[in-house]
Structures are given as C-alpha cells and as structure tokens.
Design a protein around this motif. Structure first.
Motif, short mmCIF file in Angstrom:
data_model
loop_
_atom_site.label_atom_id
_atom_site.label_comp_id
_atom_site.label_asym_id
_atom_site.label_seq_id
_atom_site.Cartn_x
_atom_site.Cartn_y
_atom_site.Cartn_z
N ASP A 59 -1.79 6.54 -1.24
CA ASP A 59 -1.90 5.51 -0.20
C ASP A 59 -1.42 6.04 1.15
O ASP A 59 -2.01 5.75 2.20
CB ASP A 59 -1.08 4.28 -0.59
CG ASP A 59 -1.64 3.57 -1.81
OD1 ASP A 59 -2.84 3.77 -2.11
OD2 ASP A 59 -0.88 2.83 -2.47
N ARG A 60 -0.34 6.80 1.13
CA ARG A 60 0.20 7.36 2.36
C ARG A 60 -0.83 8.25 3.04
O ARG A 60 -1.07 8.13 4.25
CB ARG A 60 1.48 8.14 2.03
CG ARG A 60 1.94 9.11 3.10
CD ARG A 60 2.60 8.44 4.26
NE ARG A 60 3.07 9.43 5.22
CZ ARG A 60 3.42 9.17 6.45
NH1 ARG A 60 3.37 7.95 6.91
NH2 ARG A 60 3.82 10.13 7.25
N ASP B 298 -3.76 6.14 4.49
CA ASP B 298 -3.40 5.41 5.71
C ASP B 298 -3.27 6.35 6.91
O ASP B 298 -3.70 6.01 8.02
CB ASP B 298 -2.09 4.65 5.49
CG ASP B 298 -2.27 3.47 4.55
OD1 ASP B 298 -3.41 3.03 4.37
OD2 ASP B 298 -1.26 2.99 3.99
N PHE C 210 10.61 4.36 -0.85
CA PHE C 210 9.92 3.25 -1.51
C PHE C 210 10.08 3.32 -3.03
O PHE C 210 9.96 2.28 -3.70
CB PHE C 210 8.44 3.25 -1.12
CG PHE C 210 8.20 2.61 0.21
CD1 PHE C 210 7.88 1.26 0.30
CD2 PHE C 210 8.32 3.33 1.38
CE1 PHE C 210 7.66 0.66 1.53
CE2 PHE C 210 8.11 2.73 2.61
CZ PHE C 210 7.79 1.39 2.69
N TRP D 183 1.52 2.22 7.90
CA TRP D 183 1.45 3.68 8.01
C TRP D 183 0.25 4.10 8.85
O TRP D 183 0.31 5.11 9.56
CB TRP D 183 1.37 4.31 6.62
CG TRP D 183 2.65 4.20 5.85
CD1 TRP D 183 3.89 3.92 6.35
CD2 TRP D 183 2.80 4.40 4.44
NE1 TRP D 183 4.81 3.91 5.33
CE2 TRP D 183 4.18 4.21 4.15
CE3 TRP D 183 1.94 4.70 3.40
CZ2 TRP D 183 4.70 4.32 2.86
CZ3 TRP D 183 2.45 4.82 2.12
CH2 TRP D 183 3.82 4.62 1.86
N HIS E 106 -0.50 -0.14 2.48
CA HIS E 106 0.64 0.07 3.38
C HIS E 106 0.07 0.28 4.78
O HIS E 106 0.15 1.37 5.35
CB HIS E 106 1.47 1.28 2.94
CG HIS E 106 2.16 1.08 1.62
ND1 HIS E 106 3.32 0.35 1.50
CD2 HIS E 106 1.83 1.50 0.38
CE1 HIS E 106 3.70 0.34 0.22
NE2 HIS E 106 2.80 1.02 -0.48
N LEU F 143 1.41 6.00 -4.68
CA LEU F 143 2.08 5.78 -3.40
C LEU F 143 1.77 6.92 -2.43
O LEU F 143 1.50 6.69 -1.24
CB LEU F 143 3.59 5.64 -3.61
CG LEU F 143 4.43 5.40 -2.35
CD1 LEU F 143 4.11 4.05 -1.74
CD2 LEU F 143 5.92 5.50 -2.67
#
Length: 737
Positions: free
Chosen positions: A517-518, A521, A504, A421, A418, A514
């Motif tokens: 990943d946030r 990023d 999401f 972000w 992602h 998820l």
C-alpha cells in the motif's frame, strides 16, 4: 551474478548516487543532532501515548506532529531558534488539525480545504525562510486528519497528542545536543560599521591612507554581509520594519566600505579641512551606528544628513566662486559625496532597526518608505506584492496546492487504504520545475520500492510481536533522519517506508500488504506531482527569470533617461518607471533559480545575472539621489540633495548628458530585448563613459555633472559584466546554467 547489483539498473543508479554524495562533516553532524532530537521527541510521545496511556490516536498524532515539524520541515537555525519557531506556530497547528478533522466528513470539502490551506501555507514562503521552512510540516498537520474516519469525538485526543509531541520536540530542540552558536546579522553589520568608522578616521588623518590590513578587512566585511554568505536563519528576510531596516543597514555598510576603499585608492595628499571634517562626520556616524546596532537604543541620524547636505552646498559654492577644480579633485569629491550619503543611509537604517518609528525629515526617503508603517501593514504589503502570477511564490503555491488537492481527490474517489501517503508524496516530491520533479520522483520510487521490500520482509519475519517493533523503531527512525538529509531522497524514502511499517505494525496487526500500500500511494502521489509539474509553470524560475530580468533592464533604461532629463530641465511629462517593483520581482525569481540548477556549470560558463541585479540597485540609488519628490511604488517620495542655484536645480548641459544617458539606456534596452527574445542579435559591450566636458555647465552644476557621469559609468560597467558573460540565446531557450 545473481548476488550482484546491475550497474545499469535502478538499484545500481541509486548506489552510485549514494556514492557520489559529498557530505560535509559539519552538515553530517548537524543532521545527526537533529535526528537524535526528532527521534527522542517522536518515539517518547508515541510510546507514552500507546503503551503508557493506551491511546493509539494520541500516540499517532504525537509521533507525526514531531516528525512534521522536525523531520519534514526544514526550519533554519540552531535548535533553540527552531524551538522558538515551533512554539510560535503551535496555535496554528491546532487550527490546521481542527480544520482538517472537520472537513474530512466529505471528499469535496477536504479537497476544497486542501486547495485553500495548501495555497496559503505555501504562499507564506514570501514572508521569509522560517515560515518557508515550516510550511511542509504545517501542511502535514492538515493532511493527517483530513481523511476518514470522520470522528469528531477524537478531536480532543488528536489535539492532545499533537501538542504533547510538539512540546517534547520543543524541549528536545532547546536542550538536547545544543548546536554551536552562530553570529547574528546584526552583529556582522555592527562589526562592519565599526570597521568603517576606523577607516573613515584613518582617511581624515595623516597619512590619509588605509593600512593594508584594513583594506583586506574591508573587502572581507563586504563579502561577509552578502546574504548568500550568512546562515539562512540569520538573514533579515522578513517583512517587518526591523528586518527591512537591518537588511538596508547591511547594504549601506557594504556601500560605505566600498566607497571608503575607493577614496583610499584616489587619495593623493591631504583631503583639505572641509573634506577631512566630513570624513570625521562619516566616522562619527558609523561609530554611532555601531553603538545603535549593538545596544538596540536608537540615536539621532540627523547630523550626518546635515553634513552631507552642507558638503553638496560647499561643492557648488566652490565651483561658482573659486578657480576651476581639476578632474581628479572633482572625481574624488563625487566619491566623497556618495560616501556621506551611504553613511547617512546607514545611520537612518540602524535607527529603524531598533524598532523605532519616526516621521522626521531625514527618514522620509523612498528606500525607507516603511519607516512609519505598522508591522501588520508591512506583512500585508509583502504578500500583496507577490499575489500575482509573475511571482515565483505565487507560482509555487498554486502548483503545490493544486497537486495536493488532486492527490486528496484521487485518494478519496479511489478509497486508497492509506491515502495521506499519496498526499505526503505529492507534498515532498513536487519541485518547482518538471525536470526536478521527474528526477526526484525517479529516485524516490526506487527508494520506496527498496524500503517496501525491506518492510515486507520485516513484517513477515517478525509477525505481530509489537515488542520487537518497539525496539526497532528508534534505530530505524534515527537512521531515517540522519541518513535521509545527507544521502538524498532515495535513501530518505527507503528508510521512511521502513519507519512507517514499524510504526503501523504497533498500532494494529499488519502484514506485507502494508508495504505494498505504501508503494502504491507514493506512486500515485508521484504521478500527480509530475502531471501538475508539467502543466503548471514546468520551467519554474528559468523562463520567468528572463522575463523579470528583461523587465528590470527596461526599467533601468527608462530610469536613466528620465532622471538625466530632469537634471537638464527636459522633463517632457516623463514619469519614473516602477524600478523598485521590477527589482523585487527579479531578486525573488533569481533566488529560486539558484535552487533549481540540476547540473551547475563552471563559474566561468554561467551568465552573470547578479550584474543585472546590481545594475538595478545602482540605478535605484541614482534615481533617489538625483531626483526630488517623485513617488515610488510604495507611495513614498524620494528626498535627495540636488545642487541648487537661484532657488532651483542647477541645469546640466543637455546634449552631452542626454547623449551619454541615451547610450547607456540603449544598451540596457537592447539587452532586455535580447533576453526577452524580441531581438536576435547580442548587444555590443558599450565603450567607457568619457571624461565629462563641463564647458557647457553652469559653475555650480559642475560637481553634479561629475556625480552623474560617475553614476552612468557604474551602470555601463554593470552592463559590460553582464554582456561579457555567456548569455543564453534570445528568449532563454537553452539549457539553464
């Protein structure tokens, strides 16, 4: 102790930061209203697109369009004022979204586009607070589509979703929970000019004094017109002719009220028929300016211009033909002449603030150089003036655009899951100094970690039940945009991370990865922001402020010598320095410096930088008043009244005038050298300017001599204020105030 938060750990610091937050109830209420509006628009657009039309792409862009222009942007003003700004920027949003979609096909194209678009949008802050506040949201409208998949067939759906979200936002801003109305700067200026008219009328009649209530009202009006005391949305900070003129009208009203107060303090009896008549002309001009500002219909400013000119001739005639006037009378006349000049400037700027254009002689002043220029030319002039490395607007735009481009390159090369972000983190966490960026990133990473843990727990607990996420989303989003602006960046990042997970999870099945990943990023974008902050102007406006103020003080010193030299007939080919350019740069740098202070010291322990800026304004007014036909940086000419004798300027005595001017100029030059680090010794506060010795002056020049000495004394007082304050060591190497 497993259930306690360590006071020394990162969570403890986050908790203490939240506990230290001082939330003004008015600020909290405003944040609450904004949170309700953005939540309504974003959630409504998302649900209609996703569940009503089964268009996940449109739903995504509807939500993020509203979040970009209301949650990420900080457009000043009431809801209806922001609604107008968003509506005006909607076509630009279409362009940015289309451009981002097209350039997403290649990483290098997206990076190059981000470099150019990021710079242009950030540099737009030079146009004023509205565009500056909208710039982050506009950046997000480009960032969101500039990642794969490159899907030109979905461009229409993207545009439709964004448009739908922004239309809902415009409606919500305009009609949901209206903000309390605010008073416009035009109204404040009109009130001040109305008060000035009453004060001038009082001074022209018995008992030739102001009542105590009006003196206090004048002081309050002077403070009320300071731009720092005006709501940001109401400040006339734009480059258009109307806004420039309105700024000058407010400044002229402040100067007029100050001079009327000084006349009141010097009043010791009847002013005499000619002086009373001039005061009535000042009152009429101020009253006419009030009507112009309130009605928007222009009125001729020429009568007060002519009255001011006639009074100067009267003074020179009285000095030549009558008995010598006393010092008190000459001083009072010098103040009265400046009062008439301020009233003339007020009438001219109020005329231009209506949008009128004129090439009439009374308007051809260097401070009104914009009177006959189109708004397009004025916008270009504003941007070109700041398109240089010295400008903090240029520095901020270059820093941010390079950071965003670097984040896009890293996201593309490393194929971050992602990547937008990471760019969003670089956009929202990069500050104008490395210290501010480091402090912001620290809190943001703590908040993001907390939010990621909470989001992972939510995703594991709820699983793939989209109905649960649909119920939770409005609550989480409302908390995000209500608590984020009031509790700080840590809370904002924690809650926004939870919001992202909730959104999401409804678009596609999502697991706890998820949230991982946030955090990854955001960490990537934060590191890029810190690196760029260390490499590109890491001190922000701090070091630049010393350079710009030193340049301004050098220009004041040179202007003082050049102006007085010409009044004594000793021109020697000297040219007027670019004082206006130096003042504009110093003011813009000081404005940013005020926003960068991490730990403000008490008022008595701070340098009085405003004294330096005030000296620039005082010097500029003196240059324009005492000189004729000297081009300024904008290509205009100064048109001022100079006492005339035999068809030419009456020369002043050389030695006393140039000697006193040299003394004042020397202190400014020495202070400039000290600030720039070229001198190690702090300058000594100068002595007061002595009484003028008019023995060597031609009779018609005696009033002018008092005017010049009054000007030099005002510059001396400004220098004293600056030097009496706690200045940093040479070169500005200390911690900033």
């Amino acid at each position: 102790m497993s259930g306690e938060v360590s006071a020394a750990g990162p969570l403890g610091r986050l908790a203490r930061a939240a506990g230290r937050a001082r939330r003004d109830p008015g600020v909290a209420a405003t944040a609450g209203r904004r949170a309700v509006r953005v939540t309504l628009a974003a959630v409504a657009g998302f649900y209609v697109g996703l569940y009503g039309l089964d268009r996940p792409v449109a739903a995504t862009y509807a939500l993020f369009g509203a979040v970009a222009m209301a949650g990420l942007s900080r457009i000043p003003g009431t809801g209806r004022q922001r609604a107008r700004v968003v509506a005006q920027l909607l076509p630009l949003g279409w362009v940015l979204l289309t451009l981002g979609s097209v350039l997403a096909v290649r990483t290098w194209a997206a990076v190059l586009g981000m470099l150019v678009v990021g710079f242009l949008l950030a540099f737009g802050a030079a146009a004023g607070p509205r565009l500056a506040g909208a710039a982050p949201g506009l950046q997000l409208l480009y960032i969101l589509p500039c990642f794969p998949p490159y899907a030109p067939d979905t461009l229409g759906e993207r545009l439709g979703g964004m448009t739908f979200g922004l239309v809902l936002l415009i409606a919500a801003e305009a009609f949901v929970l209206p903000d309390p109305p605010t008073r416009s700067y035009r109204d404040l200026a009109a009130d001040a000019t109305d008060l000035a008219a009453r004060c001038a009328g009082r001074l022209a009649e018995q008992p030739w004094k102001l009542p105590g209530g009006e003196r206090e009202a004048a002081l309050a009006a002077i403070q009320g017109l300071r731009l720092s005391n005006v709501p940001e949305a109401e400040r006339p900070a734009g480059p258009s002719r109307r806004e420039r003129a309105l700024t000058h009208a407010g400044r002229a009203a402040r100067v007029l009220l100050a001079h009327l107060g000084e006349l009141d303090a010097r009043a010791d009896g009847p002013p005499g028929p000619a002086r009373a008549a001039l005061l009535r002309q000042v009152a009429a001009a101020a009253d006419g300016s009030t009507r112009v500002l309130r009605s928007g219909r222009p009125a001729d400013p020429a009568p007060i211009e002519q009255a001011a000119h006639d009074f100067q001739r009267l003074r020179s005639g009285e000095a030549a033909d009558g008995p010598p006037a006393g010092t008190a009378a000459l001083r009072r006349d010098a103040v009265l002449a400046e009062t008439a000049e301020a009233a003339a400037a007020l009438a001219a700027t109020a005329y231009l603030a209506t949008g009128a254009r004129s090439a009439a002689e009374p308007l051809r002043r260097s401070e009104l150089w914009y009177a006959d220029r189109s708004d397009a030319a004025l916008w270009a002039h504003r941007f070109l003036a700041h398109l240089r490395p010295r400008s903090v607007y240029f520095q901020n735009a270059a820093r941010l655009s390079v950071g965003l481009a670097a984040a896009r390159a890293v996201a593309g090369v490393l194929s971050l899951p992602h990547g937008f972000w990471a760019m969003l983190a670089a956009l929202t966490l990069t500050r104008s100094t490395a210290a501010l960026t480091r402090e912001t990133v620290r809190l943001a990473l703590i908040g993001t970690l907390v939010g990621a843990l909470a989001g992972a727990g939510l995703l594991v607990a709820v699983g793939h039940r989209s109905d649960v996420y649909a119920v939770i989303l409005p609550v989480v989003m409302l908390a995000t945009f209500c608590l984020g602006p009031t509790r700080g960046v840590g809370w904002a990042q924690a809650l926004f991370t939870l919001t992202v997970a909730t959104v999401f999870a409804q678009l596609a099945p999502a697991g706890w990865h998820l949230a991982e990943d946030r955090f990854l990023d955001v960490f990537t974008g934060s590191v890029i922001g810190i690196v760029i902050g260390l490499a590109a102007w890491p001190k922000g406006a701090h070091r630049q402020l010393h350079r710009d103020l030193a340049e301004l003080l050098r220009a004041v010193a040179a202007s003082t010598v050049v102006t007085t030299s010409r009044l004594t007939g000793r021109t020697d080919g000297q040219r007027q320095p670019r004082l206006l350019d130096a003042l504009v740069m110093a003011e813009s740098t000081y404005a940013q410096y005020q926003c960068e202070v991490l730990r403000p010291r008490p008022a008595g322990d701070r340098p009085d930088w405003q004294a330096a800026l005030l000296a620039g304004h005082h010097a500029l007014r003196g240059v324009r008043r005492f000189q004729r036909d000297e081009p300024d940086s904008a290509g205009a000419a100064d048109v001022v009244d100079v006492v005339e004798m035999d068809g030419g300027p009456a020369p002043l005595p050389v030695d006393p005038v140039l000697g006193r001017a040299s003394d004042v100029a020397r202190i400014y030059a020495d202070t400039a050298a000290y600030l720039a680090g070229a001198a190690a010794d702090r300058p000594v506060v100068p002595a007061a300017v002595p009484e003028p010795d008019s023995a060597g002056a031609a009779a018609p020049a005696r009033p002018l001599l008092f005017d010049v000495y009054a000007w030099l004394d005002s510059l001396r007082r400004d220098a004293s204020r600056l030097l009496d304050s706690p200045l940093p060591p040479p070169g500005g190497q200390s911690t900033r105030a």
